[in-house]
Enzyme design. Structure first.
Site, mmCIF file in Angstrom:
data_model
loop_
_atom_site.group_PDB
_atom_site.id
_atom_site.type_symbol
_atom_site.label_atom_id
_atom_site.label_comp_id
_atom_site.label_asym_id
_atom_site.label_seq_id
_atom_site.Cartn_x
_atom_site.Cartn_y
_atom_site.Cartn_z
ATOM 1 N N HIS A 119 1.331 1.305 9.512
ATOM 2 C CA HIS A 119 1.224 1.948 8.186
ATOM 3 C C HIS A 119 2.288 3.024 7.954
ATOM 4 O O HIS A 119 2.091 3.955 7.185
ATOM 5 C CB HIS A 119 -0.171 2.574 8.048
ATOM 6 C CG HIS A 119 -0.747 2.490 6.678
ATOM 7 N ND1 HIS A 119 -0.831 3.555 5.832
ATOM 8 C CD2 HIS A 119 -1.261 1.454 5.986
ATOM 9 C CE1 HIS A 119 -1.401 3.204 4.688
ATOM 10 N NE2 HIS A 119 -1.673 1.919 4.755
ATOM 11 N N HIS B 286 1.858 -9.288 1.130
ATOM 12 C CA HIS B 286 1.022 -8.077 1.123
ATOM 13 C C HIS B 286 0.202 -8.092 -0.160
ATOM 14 O O HIS B 286 0.743 -8.357 -1.236
ATOM 15 C CB HIS B 286 1.978 -6.882 1.144
ATOM 16 C CG HIS B 286 1.351 -5.553 0.982
ATOM 17 N ND1 HIS B 286 1.386 -4.837 -0.189
ATOM 18 C CD2 HIS B 286 0.668 -4.789 1.856
ATOM 19 C CE1 HIS B 286 0.775 -3.679 -0.033
ATOM 20 N NE2 HIS B 286 0.322 -3.629 1.190
HETATM 21 O O1 LIG Z 1 -1.165 -3.428 4.536
HETATM 22 C C1 LIG Z 1 -1.653 -2.898 3.535
HETATM 23 O O2 LIG Z 1 -2.592 -3.359 2.849
HETATM 24 C C2 LIG Z 1 -0.992 -1.644 3.051
HETATM 25 O O3 LIG Z 1 -0.370 -0.947 4.110
HETATM 26 C C3 LIG Z 1 -1.898 -0.743 2.257
HETATM 27 O O4 LIG Z 1 -2.753 -0.048 3.101
HETATM 28 C C4 LIG Z 1 -1.057 0.199 1.453
HETATM 29 O O5 LIG Z 1 -0.059 -0.550 0.788
HETATM 30 C C5 LIG Z 1 -1.872 0.922 0.411
HETATM 31 O O6 LIG Z 1 -2.314 -0.025 -0.562
HETATM 32 C C6 LIG Z 1 -1.034 1.992 -0.234
HETATM 33 O O7 LIG Z 1 -1.795 2.687 -1.187
HETATM 34 MG MG LIG Z 2 0.442 -2.375 5.437
#
Ligand SMILES: O=C(O)[C@H](O)[C@@H](O)[C@@H](O)[C@H](O)CO
Ligand SMILES: [Mg+2]
EC number: 4.2.1.6
Length: 382
Positions: A185, A285
């Site tokens: 992260h 993602h």
């Molecule tokens: O892998 C994932 O889903 C992402 O790291 C996620 O945790 C972030 O993009 C979050 O949405 C940022 O506000």
């Molecule tokens: Mg992520």
């Protein structure tokens, strides 16, 4: 056919939906948003309107290139998220006009179903074993969790042990009956990434995501040299022009463009096929809403190298709104044995409950991620 109107709806939990109307009554939906910057992206969408109003929505490629190039400045999270949501809505319109799902317009299905995964553990990974057990009953066998809490650029062995212990417990409880990715992260800096990867290798996580921050991408090949854990990244890269350097430098096994941040279907298709040329797998993602997920699935079902799809059902961010709250055809999003079938309806395949969206937009939250601090008071990567 001509584009007549763009309307944005910021809705709980932290999403923004975009409705594009045409003079022939066909409507397309997109999801332009950067989590925590919805109002900024909303303004960027409004600033794109002069390129769109009065134009033929069928000319997606020209509209995309115009939105990308005509304003001189380009790229980055905000502008590429605005373009992404508009692009999604234009593909939705095209599919509805032709009466076909978007994946049919892109050459048809390359697979019959798409492997999905679920988040567990929240911001500060906890209670993971129970959450996995519950989700297993729902058919999931692939998961993702945060690899650590906040971590200093140089931190203690105790913090490393804490991250390793959590993973050891998962393997202890489930053996190889499940797979899980660890999302660093962006919380892990290069000095700590090597140590963590080495200590975690014995438990064979399916991947480690954002092993270092995207702005440290030059570490990907170096880290890949010292670990067999597949490295994943992409949610904070916004166009093929960024990804090309990362692909050429090597080190990534999994690329994770966000369909609502990296220019939409038009751009992410190009990123996916570039990745395939480097034998890099695709795992879009998607911690966002249903239109973003539908756009991901449109790309997944035509990309040979698509291996995993994130979806936000039950994710710790969905407070005040859940993945399918604004969807009429919820049954089409059913996850069976951890897989999702192609969405059957024309366009992106999402029947948006517009009344519910309009009502929810009346209480649009200004969601922000928390600001974390280290013990010494310095700001921590969340
Ligand atoms: O892998 C994932 O889903 C992402 O790291 C996620 O945790 C972030 O993009 C979050 O949405 C940022 O506000
Ligand atoms: Mg992520």
């Amino acid at each position: 056919m001509k584009i007549t109107k763009l309307t944005t709806y910021r809705v709980p939990p932290r999403w923004m939906l975009l409705k594009i109307e045409t003079d022939e009554g066909v409507v397309g939906w997109g999801e332009p948003v950067i989590e925590g910057r919805a109002r900024t992206v909303e303004t960027a969408v409004q600033e794109m309107e002069p390129y769109l109003i009065g134009q033929d929505p069928a000319r997606i490629n020209d509209l995309w290139q115009t939105m990308y190039r005509a304003g001189f400045y380009r790229g980055g999270a905000i502008l590429m998220s605005a373009i992404a949501g508009i692009d999604q809505a234009l593909w939705d319109i095209k599919g509805k006009v032709l009466g076909k799902p978007v994946y049919e317009l892109l050459g048809g299905l390359v697979r019959d179903r798409m492997k999905m995964y679920s988040w567990v553990g929240g911001d500060r990974p906890s209670d993971i074993i129970e959450q996995i057990r519950t989700l297993q009953k729902g058919g999931f066998n692939t998961f993702k969790m945060n690899g650590t809490e906040e971590l200093g650029m140089l931190d203690t062995s105790a913090k490393v042990d804490e991250a390793v212990r959590r993973v050891a417990e998962i393997r202890e409880a489930f053996g190889t009956t499940i797979e899980f990715g660890l999302d660093f992260h962006g919380r892990v800096a290069a000095p700590m990434a090597k140590t963590l990867l080495r200590e975690l290798e014995q438990f064979r996580p399916l991947f480690v995501e954002e092993p270092v921050l995207a702005e440290q991408a030059e570490y990907y090949p170096r880290l890949a040299e010292m670990t067999s854990i597949p490295l994943a990244a992409g949610e904070r890269m916004y166009s093929r022009f960024e990804f090309k350097n990362v692909f050429a430098a090597g080190g990534l096994s999994i690329v994770q463009p966000d369909l609502s941040h990296a220019g939409g279907i038009t751009e992410c298709l190009k990123i996916a096929s570039m990745a395939e040329a480097y034998d890099i797998t695709l795992a879009p993602h998607c911690p966002l809403g249903p239109v973003a997920l539908a756009a991901c699935l449109a790309v997944d079902f035509v990309s040979y190298n698509a291996v995993l799809q994130e979806q936000s059902m039950g994710i710790h961010y969905n407070k005040g709104g859940e993945l399918l709250d604004y969807v009429v055809n919820k049954e089409d999003f059913k996850i069976i044995d951890g897989y999702c079938n192609p969405l059957p309806k024309p366009g992106l395949g999402v029947e948006v409950d517009e009344e519910r969206v309009i009502e929810a937009a009346k209480n649009a939250p200004d969601w922000r991620n928390p600001v974390w601090r280290h013990e010494d008071g310095s700001v921590a990567e969340w």
